[in-house]
Design a protein around this motif. Structure first.
Motif, PDB file in Angstrom:
ATOM      1  N   THR A  34      -0.769   3.825 -11.998  1.00  0.00           N
ATOM      2  CA  THR A  34       0.466   3.770 -11.229  1.00  0.00           C
ATOM      3  C   THR A  34       0.111   3.446  -9.781  1.00  0.00           C
ATOM      4  O   THR A  34      -1.053   3.529  -9.384  1.00  0.00           O
ATOM      5  CB  THR A  34       1.217   5.111 -11.272  1.00  0.00           C
ATOM      6  N   THR A  35       1.112   3.080  -8.991  1.00  0.00           N
ATOM      7  CA  THR A  35       0.840   2.739  -7.589  1.00  0.00           C
ATOM      8  C   THR A  35       0.239   3.927  -6.845  1.00  0.00           C
ATOM      9  O   THR A  35      -0.743   3.776  -6.113  1.00  0.00           O
ATOM     10  CB  THR A  35       2.138   2.289  -6.895  1.00  0.00           C
ATOM     11  N   HIS A  36       0.807   5.105  -7.029  1.00  0.00           N
ATOM     12  CA  HIS A  36       0.282   6.293  -6.357  1.00  0.00           C
ATOM     13  C   HIS A  36      -1.103   6.650  -6.875  1.00  0.00           C
ATOM     14  O   HIS A  36      -1.982   7.073  -6.111  1.00  0.00           O
ATOM     15  CB  HIS A  36       1.229   7.481  -6.551  1.00  0.00           C
ATOM     16  N   GLY A  37      -1.303   6.479  -8.185  1.00  0.00           N
ATOM     17  CA  GLY A  37      -2.602   6.796  -8.769  1.00  0.00           C
ATOM     18  C   GLY A  37      -3.702   5.881  -8.275  1.00  0.00           C
ATOM     19  O   GLY A  37      -4.798   6.337  -7.928  1.00  0.00           O
ATOM     20  N   VAL A  38      -3.435   4.575  -8.238  1.00  0.00           N
ATOM     21  CA  VAL A  38      -4.442   3.618  -7.766  1.00  0.00           C
ATOM     22  C   VAL A  38      -4.751   3.874  -6.288  1.00  0.00           C
ATOM     23  O   VAL A  38      -5.914   3.901  -5.881  1.00  0.00           O
ATOM     24  CB  VAL A  38      -3.967   2.172  -7.981  1.00  0.00           C
ATOM     25  N   PHE A  39      -3.704   4.068  -5.484  1.00  0.00           N
ATOM     26  CA  PHE A  39      -3.919   4.287  -4.051  1.00  0.00           C
ATOM     27  C   PHE A  39      -4.775   5.531  -3.822  1.00  0.00           C
ATOM     28  O   PHE A  39      -5.713   5.513  -3.018  1.00  0.00           O
ATOM     29  CB  PHE A  39      -2.583   4.427  -3.333  1.00  0.00           C
ATOM     30  N   ALA A  40      -4.443   6.631  -4.508  1.00  0.00           N
ATOM     31  CA  ALA A  40      -5.180   7.872  -4.312  1.00  0.00           C
ATOM     32  C   ALA A  40      -6.639   7.723  -4.733  1.00  0.00           C
ATOM     33  O   ALA A  40      -7.544   8.205  -4.045  1.00  0.00           O
ATOM     34  CB  ALA A  40      -4.517   9.003  -5.100  1.00  0.00           C
ATOM     35  N   ARG A  41      -6.898   7.026  -5.824  1.00  0.00           N
ATOM     36  CA  ARG A  41      -8.271   6.910  -6.318  1.00  0.00           C
ATOM     37  C   ARG A  41      -9.102   5.955  -5.461  1.00  0.00           C
ATOM     38  O   ARG A  41     -10.307   6.165  -5.302  1.00  0.00           O
ATOM     39  CB  ARG A  41      -8.247   6.475  -7.780  1.00  0.00           C
ATOM     40  N   VAL A  42      -8.470   4.935  -4.924  1.00  0.00           N
ATOM     41  CA  VAL A  42      -9.189   4.070  -3.981  1.00  0.00           C
ATOM     42  C   VAL A  42      -9.465   4.842  -2.692  1.00  0.00           C
ATOM     43  O   VAL A  42     -10.559   4.763  -2.126  1.00  0.00           O
ATOM     44  CB  VAL A  42      -8.384   2.786  -3.695  1.00  0.00           C
ATOM     45  N   ALA A  43      -8.474   5.612  -2.232  1.00  0.00           N
ATOM     46  CA  ALA A  43      -8.661   6.418  -1.022  1.00  0.00           C
ATOM     47  C   ALA A  43      -9.790   7.423  -1.201  1.00  0.00           C
ATOM     48  O   ALA A  43     -10.543   7.701  -0.259  1.00  0.00           O
ATOM     49  CB  ALA A  43      -7.359   7.139  -0.671  1.00  0.00           C
ATOM     50  N   GLN A  44      -9.936   7.998  -2.401  1.00  0.00           N
ATOM     51  CA  GLN A  44     -11.051   8.904  -2.673  1.00  0.00           C
ATOM     52  C   GLN A  44     -12.389   8.224  -2.406  1.00  0.00           C
ATOM     53  O   GLN A  44     -13.287   8.815  -1.784  1.00  0.00           O
ATOM     54  CB  GLN A  44     -11.029   9.348  -4.139  1.00  0.00           C
ATOM     55  N   ALA A  78      -0.663  13.739  -4.732  1.00  0.00           N
ATOM     56  CA  ALA A  78       0.212  14.256  -3.681  1.00  0.00           C
ATOM     57  C   ALA A  78      -0.489  14.331  -2.326  1.00  0.00           C
ATOM     58  O   ALA A  78       0.175  14.456  -1.292  1.00  0.00           O
ATOM     59  CB  ALA A  78       0.729  15.641  -4.066  1.00  0.00           C
ATOM     60  N   ALA A  79      -1.813  14.243  -2.334  1.00  0.00           N
ATOM     61  CA  ALA A  79      -2.592  14.378  -1.092  1.00  0.00           C
ATOM     62  C   ALA A  79      -2.968  13.028  -0.506  1.00  0.00           C
ATOM     63  O   ALA A  79      -3.923  12.941   0.272  1.00  0.00           O
ATOM     64  CB  ALA A  79      -3.848  15.209  -1.357  1.00  0.00           C
ATOM     65  N   ARG A  80      -2.230  11.964  -0.837  1.00  0.00           N
ATOM     66  CA  ARG A  80      -2.579  10.630  -0.352  1.00  0.00           C
ATOM     67  C   ARG A  80      -2.599  10.581   1.180  1.00  0.00           C
ATOM     68  O   ARG A  80      -3.482   9.983   1.783  1.00  0.00           O
ATOM     69  CB  ARG A  80      -1.591   9.595  -0.897  1.00  0.00           C
ATOM     70  N   GLY A  81      -1.616  11.209   1.806  1.00  0.00           N
ATOM     71  CA  GLY A  81      -1.570  11.209   3.265  1.00  0.00           C
ATOM     72  C   GLY A  81      -2.749  11.936   3.876  1.00  0.00           C
ATOM     73  O   GLY A  81      -3.315  11.493   4.885  1.00  0.00           O
ATOM     74  N   LEU A  82      -3.149  13.037   3.279  1.00  0.00           N
ATOM     75  CA  LEU A  82      -4.304  13.794   3.785  1.00  0.00           C
ATOM     76  C   LEU A  82      -5.599  13.016   3.598  1.00  0.00           C
ATOM     77  O   LEU A  82      -6.497  13.075   4.447  1.00  0.00           O
ATOM     78  CB  LEU A  82      -4.396  15.146   3.071  1.00  0.00           C
ATOM     79  N   LEU A  83      -5.711  12.278   2.504  1.00  0.00           N
ATOM     80  CA  LEU A  83      -6.905  11.452   2.291  1.00  0.00           C
ATOM     81  C   LEU A  83      -7.039  10.415   3.401  1.00  0.00           C
ATOM     82  O   LEU A  83      -8.121  10.219   3.963  1.00  0.00           O
ATOM     83  CB  LEU A  83      -6.832  10.767   0.917  1.00  0.00           C
ATOM     84  N   CYS A  84      -5.928   9.757   3.737  1.00  0.00           N
ATOM     85  CA  CYS A  84      -5.950   8.746   4.811  1.00  0.00           C
ATOM     86  C   CYS A  84      -6.269   9.391   6.157  1.00  0.00           C
ATOM     87  O   CYS A  84      -7.026   8.830   6.962  1.00  0.00           O
ATOM     88  CB  CYS A  84      -4.610   8.019   4.872  1.00  0.00           C
ATOM     89  N   LYS A  85      -5.687  10.557   6.414  1.00  0.00           N
ATOM     90  CA  LYS A  85      -5.929  11.249   7.678  1.00  0.00           C
ATOM     91  C   LYS A  85      -7.392  11.670   7.792  1.00  0.00           C
ATOM     92  O   LYS A  85      -8.001  11.581   8.873  1.00  0.00           O
ATOM     93  CB  LYS A  85      -5.018  12.468   7.791  1.00  0.00           C
ATOM     94  N   ALA A  86      -7.981  12.107   6.688  1.00  0.00           N
ATOM     95  CA  ALA A  86      -9.388  12.513   6.699  1.00  0.00           C
ATOM     96  C   ALA A  86     -10.303  11.323   6.972  1.00  0.00           C
ATOM     97  O   ALA A  86     -11.303  11.447   7.704  1.00  0.00           O
ATOM     98  CB  ALA A  86      -9.754  13.159   5.364  1.00  0.00           C
ATOM     99  N   LEU A  96       2.325  -0.872 -12.646  1.00  0.00           N
ATOM    100  CA  LEU A  96       1.957  -1.608 -11.439  1.00  0.00           C
ATOM    101  C   LEU A  96       2.643  -2.972 -11.356  1.00  0.00           C
ATOM    102  O   LEU A  96       2.431  -3.700 -10.388  1.00  0.00           O
ATOM    103  CB  LEU A  96       0.442  -1.809 -11.389  1.00  0.00           C
ATOM    104  N   ALA A  97       3.420  -3.317 -12.372  1.00  0.00           N
ATOM    105  CA  ALA A  97       4.123  -4.602 -12.364  1.00  0.00           C
ATOM    106  C   ALA A  97       5.001  -4.690 -11.120  1.00  0.00           C
ATOM    107  O   ALA A  97       5.733  -3.769 -10.783  1.00  0.00           O
ATOM    108  CB  ALA A  97       4.982  -4.739 -13.624  1.00  0.00           C
ATOM    109  N   GLY A  98       4.883  -5.831 -10.438  1.00  0.00           N
ATOM    110  CA  GLY A  98       5.621  -6.022  -9.199  1.00  0.00           C
ATOM    111  C   GLY A  98       4.784  -5.723  -7.969  1.00  0.00           C
ATOM    112  O   GLY A  98       5.122  -6.153  -6.863  1.00  0.00           O
TER     113      GLY A  98
END
Length: 296
Positions: free
Chosen positions: A258-268, A85-93, A130-132
């Motif tokens: 999942t898309t959100h999971g991969v994005f968040a973990r890469v952002a970490q 849920a903190a994907r936006g904050l990770l990018c902002k940081a 992640l299909a698609g």
């Protein structure tokens, strides 16, 4: 955990709390673990080398040093939900750290892409959420095919990430980087140099970057007359950044499904790298003493 890591986490928490996380307002119970503490905890996870969230939470609950820094540590399920849920904050940081680092004002930017595998079997590919979004790609540096995504980075000479995104590996590199530059065109300064590899050759891409105020610099192809040479020494910088993400921060062991999971973990991982570079600037570390060292 070393004293240097404690110092980094403390400084990072103060920065995030002051400049990244908006003060909460209105009614409702405040979370026991604040957003600033959550982002700092995710960076600690990456820098301590825990790719598995379950192992990380188990370690954090039994670590005296971590419990002193984070009085409340959630369970693995709650931690996973909060991080996604903190994907936006990770990018902002990440962008906040980039903006306050001296390398933000460098005239040279470097861009490259690196694979982010998301599955190793045909059954996983067929059943994955992640299909698609993910697809098959080829990693030339390891001479192998993979199924997953590609991480595109535009960073300063010291590796500080300026822009980044994830894309399907079947998309052309020039197409993705063009879209990335157009999305963050407000960050481009006139006369900025963009160093890329030979895959970014082509009159159309050169014209597009020139229209944005960028001066494209890339190695010469074999069928071209001499202009820039192979630029091998400078290109090694971006390879060092990729090596840091993969070797020290476990990019290929992200475990997202999942898309959100991969994005968040890469952002970490991108945030952890940015935090290490920012910390090195703060303490005036040399390459040998750097918290995250690059193999130049």
């Amino acid at each position: 955990m070393t004293k240097e890591l404690e110092t980094l986490l403390t400084e990072l928490y103060v920065l995030i709390d002051d400049h990244v996380v908006e003060p909460r307002s209105g009614r409702g119970r405040r979370p026991v673990l604040s957003d600033a503490e959550l982002l700092t905890l995710t960076v600690a996870q990456m820098l301590l080398g825990f790719d598995c969230e379950r192992r990380w939470i188990r370690h954090a609950h039994h670590s005296v040093e971590l419990r002193a820094l984070f009085p409340y540590i959630p369970g693995q399920s709650d931690y996973n939900k909060r991080v996604r849920a903190a994907r936006g904050l990770l990018c902002k940081a990440i962008q906040t750290l980039a903006r306050i680092s001296p390398s933000w004002f460098d005239d040279l930017w470097i861009t490259d892409a690196t694979p982010v595998p998301c599955g190793m079997s045909r059954e996983t590919v067929k059943r994955s959420d992640l299909a698609g979004h993910a697809g098959y790609g080829y990693c030339a540096s390891h001479s192998r095919f993979y199924w997953g995504l590609k991480l595109y980075l535009v960073c300063a000479g010291d590796g500080m990430p300026i822009m980044w995104c994830l894309a399907n590996p079947k998309l052309g590199e020039r197409e993705v980087v063009t879209a990335l530059l157009e999305r963050d065109h407000h960050l481009i300064r006139s006369g900025q140099i963009l160093l890329a590899d030979k895959g970014f050759s082509g009159a159309q891409f050169a014209a597009t970057t020139a229209a944005m105020g960028l001066r494209l610099l890339r190695p010469d192809r074999k069928d071209e007359t001499y202009k820039n040479g192979n630029l091998g020494g400078v290109r090694q910088w971006i390879e060092s950044v990729n090596h840091t993400l993969k070797g020290q921060l476990g990019l290929e062991e992200h475990g997202g499904r999942t898309t959100h999971g991969v994005f968040a973990r890469v952002a970490q991982r991108v945030l952890a790298m940015a935090a290490g570079i920012w910390h090195n600037w703060n303490i005036g570390a040399t390459a040998k003493r750097s918290f995250i060292a690059y193999d130049h």
